[in-house]
Design an enzyme around this catalytic site. Structure first.
Site, PDB file in Angstrom:
ATOM      1  NE  ARG A 190       0.496   1.627  -1.981  1.00  0.00           N
ATOM      2  CZ  ARG A 190      -0.909   1.414  -2.858  1.00  0.00           C
ATOM      3  NH1 ARG A 190      -1.702   2.190  -2.931  1.00  0.00           N
ATOM      4  NH2 ARG A 190      -0.654   0.195  -3.413  1.00  0.00           N
ATOM      5  CG  HIS A 219       2.626   3.185  -5.060  1.00  0.00           C
ATOM      6  ND1 HIS A 219       2.241   2.443  -6.068  1.00  0.00           N
ATOM      7  CD2 HIS A 219       2.887   2.571  -4.001  1.00  0.00           C
ATOM      8  CE1 HIS A 219       2.290   1.226  -5.436  1.00  0.00           C
ATOM      9  NE2 HIS A 219       2.519   1.210  -4.206  1.00  0.00           N
TER      10      HIS A 219
HETATM   11  P1  NAI Z   1       8.592  -5.057   6.655  1.00  0.00           P
HETATM   12  O1  NAI Z   1       7.722  -4.488   8.102  1.00  0.00           O
HETATM   13  O2  NAI Z   1       8.750  -6.170   6.525  1.00  0.00           O
HETATM   14  O3  NAI Z   1       9.833  -4.433   6.764  1.00  0.00           O
HETATM   15  C1  NAI Z   1      10.216  -2.971   7.076  1.00  0.00           C
HETATM   16  C2  NAI Z   1      11.885  -3.059   7.687  1.00  0.00           C
HETATM   17  O4  NAI Z   1      12.163  -1.715   8.186  1.00  0.00           O
HETATM   18  C3  NAI Z   1      11.606  -4.029   9.315  1.00  0.00           C
HETATM   19  O5  NAI Z   1      12.597  -4.898   9.177  1.00  0.00           O
HETATM   20  C4  NAI Z   1      12.146  -2.902  10.134  1.00  0.00           C
HETATM   21  O6  NAI Z   1      12.834  -3.357  11.172  1.00  0.00           O
HETATM   22  C5  NAI Z   1      12.925  -1.962   9.399  1.00  0.00           C
HETATM   23  N1  NAI Z   1      12.977  -0.461   9.896  1.00  0.00           N
HETATM   24  C6  NAI Z   1      12.298   0.156  10.560  1.00  0.00           C
HETATM   25  N2  NAI Z   1      12.872   1.422  11.087  1.00  0.00           N
HETATM   26  C7  NAI Z   1      13.901   1.350  10.511  1.00  0.00           C
HETATM   27  C8  NAI Z   1      15.104   2.077  10.596  1.00  0.00           C
HETATM   28  N3  NAI Z   1      15.069   3.431  11.354  1.00  0.00           N
HETATM   29  N4  NAI Z   1      16.147   1.937   9.962  1.00  0.00           N
HETATM   30  C9  NAI Z   1      16.463   0.393   9.531  1.00  0.00           C
HETATM   31  N5  NAI Z   1      15.484  -0.089   9.467  1.00  0.00           N
HETATM   32  C10 NAI Z   1      14.281   0.215   9.715  1.00  0.00           C
HETATM   33  O7  NAI Z   1       7.864  -4.158   5.438  1.00  0.00           O
HETATM   34  P2  NAI Z   1       7.973  -4.251   4.003  1.00  0.00           P
HETATM   35  O8  NAI Z   1       6.868  -5.351   3.492  1.00  0.00           O
HETATM   36  O9  NAI Z   1       9.102  -5.036   3.905  1.00  0.00           O
HETATM   37  O10 NAI Z   1       7.552  -3.145   3.516  1.00  0.00           O
HETATM   38  C11 NAI Z   1       8.470  -1.974   3.490  1.00  0.00           C
HETATM   39  C12 NAI Z   1       8.056  -0.745   3.110  1.00  0.00           C
HETATM   40  O11 NAI Z   1       7.730  -0.484   1.634  1.00  0.00           O
HETATM   41  C13 NAI Z   1       6.566  -0.261   3.682  1.00  0.00           C
HETATM   42  O12 NAI Z   1       6.630   1.040   3.785  1.00  0.00           O
HETATM   43  C14 NAI Z   1       5.881  -0.737   2.454  1.00  0.00           C
HETATM   44  O13 NAI Z   1       4.418   0.061   2.540  1.00  0.00           O
HETATM   45  C15 NAI Z   1       6.410  -0.215   1.381  1.00  0.00           C
HETATM   46  N6  NAI Z   1       6.233  -0.920   0.105  1.00  0.00           N
HETATM   47  C16 NAI Z   1       6.182  -0.094  -1.043  1.00  0.00           C
HETATM   48  C17 NAI Z   1       5.861  -0.660  -2.238  1.00  0.00           C
HETATM   49  C18 NAI Z   1       5.829   0.273  -3.492  1.00  0.00           C
HETATM   50  O14 NAI Z   1       5.358   0.038  -4.696  1.00  0.00           O
HETATM   51  N7  NAI Z   1       6.589   1.264  -3.561  1.00  0.00           N
HETATM   52  C19 NAI Z   1       5.430  -1.975  -2.610  1.00  0.00           C
HETATM   53  C20 NAI Z   1       5.727  -2.953  -0.942  1.00  0.00           C
HETATM   54  C21 NAI Z   1       6.035  -2.327  -0.153  1.00  0.00           C
END
Ligand code: NAI
Length: 306
Positions: A86, A173
């Site tokens: 991460r 995390h």
């Molecule tokens: P994903 O790649 O499917 O979605 C991320 C989205 O963010 C994309 O649609 C992208 O276009 C958008 N994005 C990027 N820059 C942006 C901006 N400046 N403004 C608006 N939108 C923007 O990724 P996913 O799988 O949905 O994961 C998202 C995040 O959540 C990742 O960093 C992941 O590591 C984190 N995560 C955290 C968890 C936790 O337990 N805290 C669990 C699962 C994921």
């Protein structure tokens, strides 16, 4: 209630679906990708009559549409690829989280912010610092997910109904998160009485690796169903003012001997965000593990701010 979700990727779109189809809130889904949030929102709207609900969802690239949100969930940023930790996401995601937090909070200064983007504890701190709001207004989602993973592995190991199992994971995390077997039970019976040390050590290790295990299997990104569910629980606690006790990344100001850091600890979540933090009585080893995890969050925070 109105919930804005920033980032219409896997986690954001799954959470949007849960929020409207379980009838909890109307949703605004914002993303930088043109067409993506609009397409997902339209698809979900077309499912509305089939699912039998009347919640509204709007997909947009314009933060103006998020104005007046009760809750803002930040999922924007890169997910991991196989082999990545991460922490490898720090620089890119820090820029994104600072940018979207500034834009979102300007339109909804009273909203509770839930940060999901990784590395979670560092991003929660940056969002809080950027938003300039009281620390209670910002929460990071992780402990609910990590605890649900441990709960699942305990249920699988003992072959019992997962609903009978309760589990607790504290700390950052990351790879140094702190599962607490002493606070894991099956119908109130501590798992330390049901499983031997080696079995418990295996469950703890699988939990620490829970995110990576799914990244390895999917190859295209990380987990999103359980992360969306854990985020949903937090949104529900806020919207329904539930005072739900769950682990979440919360601003610590001396609690657990940790100062000026967001790290996962049990706290009561209600409509004001992070309520009272509960200080568990930890053994020396548990406390040491929590401090080691917190120090790694502190190191990464320094990297993110450099
Ligand atoms: P994903 O790649 O499917 O979605 C991320 C989205 O963010 C994309 O649609 C992208 O276009 C958008 N994005 C990027 N820059 C942006 C901006 N400046 N403004 C608006 N939108 C923007 O990724 P996913 O799988 O949905 O994961 C998202 C995040 O959540 C990742 O960093 C992941 O590591 C984190 N995560 C955290 C968890 C936790 O337990 N805290 C669990 C699962 C994921």
């Amino acid at each position: 209630p109105l919930v804005s979700i920033v980032g219409a990727g896997k986690v954001g779109s799954t959470l949007a679906q849960r929020l409207i189809e379980k009838h909890l809130a109307d949703v605004v889904l914002v993303d930088i990708a043109v067409g993506l949030p609009q397409g997902i929102a339209l698809d979900l709207l077309e499912a509305r009559s089939l699912e039998g609900h009347d919640r509204h969802i709007c997909g947009t690239n314009d933060f103006a549409d998020t104005a007046g949100s009760d809750v803002i969930v930040i999922t924007a940023g890169l997910p991991r690829k196989p082999g990545m930790s991460r922490d490898d996401l720090i620089a890119t995601n820090a820029r994104i989280v600072v940018d979207v937090t500034r834009q979102a909070i300007a339109r909804s200064p009273e909203a509770i912010l839930i940060v999901v983007t990784n590395p979670l504890d560092v991003m929660a701190y940056l969002a809080w610092e950027t938003a300039g709001v009281p620390p209670q207004q910002v929460l990071g989602m992780a402990g609910g997910l990590d605890s649900a993973r441990l709960q699942t592995f305990i249920a699988l190991e003992l072959n019992v109904d997962v609903a009978e199992v309760s589990a607790l994971v504290l700390g950052g995390h990351g790879d140094l998160m702190v599962p607490l077997p002493r606070y894991c039970t099956v119908r109130g019976v501590p798992i330390t009485e049901l499983l031997d040390e080696a079995a418990i050590a295996r469950l703890v290790e699988r939990t620490r690796n829970g995110g990576a295990e799914i990244v390895q299997l999917l190859k295209t990104g990380g987990a999103f169903y359980a992360p969306a569910s854990a985020t949903y629980q937090m949104v529900e606690a806020i919207v329904h003012d539930r005072a739900r006790l769950m682990p979440a990344a919360t601003y610590l100001n001396g609690e657990y001997g940790i100062t000026d850091l967001f790290v996962g600890v049990p706290c009561f979540i209600d409509r004001r965000g992070a309520g009272k933090i509960h200080e568990l009585s930890l053994t020396a080893a548990e406390r040491h593990a929590l401090h080691t995890s917190a120090e790694s969050v502190r190191t990464n925070l320094a990297i993110a701010r450099a």
